[in-house]
Motif scaffolding. Structure first.
Motif, PDB file in Angstrom:
ATOM      1  N   ALA A 231       0.823  -1.251  -0.008  1.00 57.06           N
ATOM      2  CA  ALA A 231      -0.132   0.075  -0.069  1.00 57.06           C
ATOM      3  C   ALA A 231       0.839   1.198  -0.105  1.00 57.06           C
ATOM      4  N   TRP A 232       1.768   1.267   1.189  1.00 59.57           N
ATOM      5  CA  TRP A 232       2.599   2.761   1.216  1.00 59.57           C
ATOM      6  C   TRP A 232       3.566   2.634   0.175  1.00 59.57           C
ATOM      7  N   GLY A 233       4.063   1.429  -0.262  1.00 61.71           N
ATOM      8  CA  GLY A 233       5.272   1.382  -1.370  1.00 61.71           C
ATOM      9  C   GLY A 233       4.569   2.042  -2.616  1.00 61.71           C
ATOM     10  N   ALA A 234       3.285   1.602  -2.986  1.00 60.06           N
ATOM     11  CA  ALA A 234       2.711   2.320  -4.298  1.00 60.06           C
ATOM     12  C   ALA A 234       2.584   3.681  -4.253  1.00 60.06           C
ATOM     13  N   LEU A 235       2.045   4.063  -2.800  1.00 64.60           N
ATOM     14  CA  LEU A 235       2.164   5.547  -2.788  1.00 64.60           C
ATOM     15  C   LEU A 235       3.252   6.317  -2.869  1.00 64.60           C
ATOM     16  N   ALA A 236       4.299   5.713  -2.389  1.00 64.90           N
ATOM     17  CA  ALA A 236       5.738   6.001  -2.725  1.00 64.90           C
ATOM     18  C   ALA A 236       6.179   6.286  -3.997  1.00 64.90           C
ATOM     19  N   ALA A 237       5.826   5.182  -4.697  1.00 59.56           N
ATOM     20  CA  ALA A 237       6.142   5.099  -6.199  1.00 59.56           C
ATOM     21  C   ALA A 237       5.608   6.013  -7.022  1.00 59.56           C
TER      22      ALA A 237
ATOM     23  N   THR B 226       5.406   0.908   7.863  1.00 59.87           N
ATOM     24  CA  THR B 226       5.386  -0.486   7.715  1.00 59.87           C
ATOM     25  C   THR B 226       5.934  -0.946   8.984  1.00 59.87           C
ATOM     26  N   ALA B 227       7.017  -0.435   9.669  1.00 57.92           N
ATOM     27  CA  ALA B 227       7.556  -0.821  10.788  1.00 57.92           C
ATOM     28  C   ALA B 227       6.542  -0.856  11.978  1.00 57.92           C
ATOM     29  N   CYS B 228       5.647   0.384  11.940  1.00 57.40           N
ATOM     30  CA  CYS B 228       4.647   0.336  12.968  1.00 57.40           C
ATOM     31  C   CYS B 228       3.572  -0.660  12.802  1.00 57.40           C
TER      32      CYS B 228
ATOM     33  N   ALA C  72       0.868   3.983  11.508  1.00 52.43           N
ATOM     34  CA  ALA C  72       0.896   3.196  10.346  1.00 52.43           C
ATOM     35  C   ALA C  72       0.051   3.597   9.275  1.00 52.43           C
ATOM     36  N   LEU C  73      -1.362   4.016   9.901  1.00 54.11           N
ATOM     37  CA  LEU C  73      -2.457   4.458   8.936  1.00 54.11           C
ATOM     38  C   LEU C  73      -2.180   5.771   8.533  1.00 54.11           C
TER      39      LEU C  73
END
Length: 240
Positions: free
Chosen positions: A99-105, A127-129, A156-157
């Protein structure tokens, strides 16, 4: 309507009994319970008992609406916990990375390079959280869940969207406008004691990374608040 009134009456009774059980034994009177509700036998004990009961009535007056909000939050928390339990630690981490990798990309094509780096950092922290929230929830115990799991889950959210809003004008108008309202409320109410709000207003501006720092700080008490509301819901409407 009668069913609704009966349901409210049951909720209120359970909340009050939970309050009384903090200091007095055998206060919950379930239908299958053989023994009745315990009451003190001395005059001083009865005075303390009734004083605590009156204070509990005030607690229920304030706490019951919060408990209703907790019922909704409990369902959302249960859904998230059930999903993460089925996925396991690696699955939870993979979902967060996805999810957050897609946002970062996506930020690589929409933001400046510094914005992209900030989003990557936010995605890693989130992700760590998410992993920490899963681990804390598996430890067991209400205290661990409320004090550690919920704040980690809230971070995390919310951390990646806040960082994204810092670099996106369209999203920033929504997030940062709300941030200013939240910051003003905290300064005028929570941090008013001892002139802390005046110091913060004089020394710091709510600009740039200060937004991110503020939401990181807010995520901890916000997670505690969610945990407390869910606990109230469990007291009013316990699950099987």
């Amino acid at each position: 309507m009668s069913g609704l009134v009966e349901g409210v009456a049951v909720d209120v009774r359970r909340l009050h009994e939970s309050w009384m059980a903090l200091f007095f034994p055998r206060q919950r009177t379930e239908e299958s319970q053989v023994l009745g509700k315990w009451t003190p036998e001395t005059t001083s004990g009865m005075v303390a008992y009734r004083a605590w009961s009156a204070l509990g009535a005030l607690f229920v007056l304030v706490g019951y609406p919060l408990a209703l909000a907790g019922v909704v939050l409990r369902y959302l928390a249960w859904s998230a916990d059930s999903t993460s339990t089925r996925l396991g630690l690696l699955g939870t981490l993979f979902l967060a990375v996805l999810a957050w990798g897609a946002l970062a990309a996506a930020s690589y094509f929409r933001f400046t390079f510094s914005g992209f780096i900030a989003m990557v950092a936010a995605a890693l922290v989130a992700t760590a959280c998410a992993g920490l929230a899963f681990l804390f929830s598996q430890v067991g115990g209400r205290a661990t869940t409320v004090l550690a799991a919920y704040p980690a889950a809230v971070t995390a959210l919310f951390l990646p969207p806040v960082v994204a809003a810092f670099y996106s004008p369209a999203l920033g108008d929504v997030v940062f406008g709300g941030s200013e309202s939240v910051a003003a409320w905290f300064l005028d109410n929570v941090l008013a004691l001892g002139g802390v709000n005046d110091y913060l207003r004089t020394e710091y501006d709510l600009t740039g990374v200060a937004y991110v720092a503020m939401w990181l700080a807010v995520s901890i008490p916000l997670g505690w608040l969610v945990g407390i509301l869910v606990s109230l819901a469990n007291a009013a409407r316990p699950t099987a």
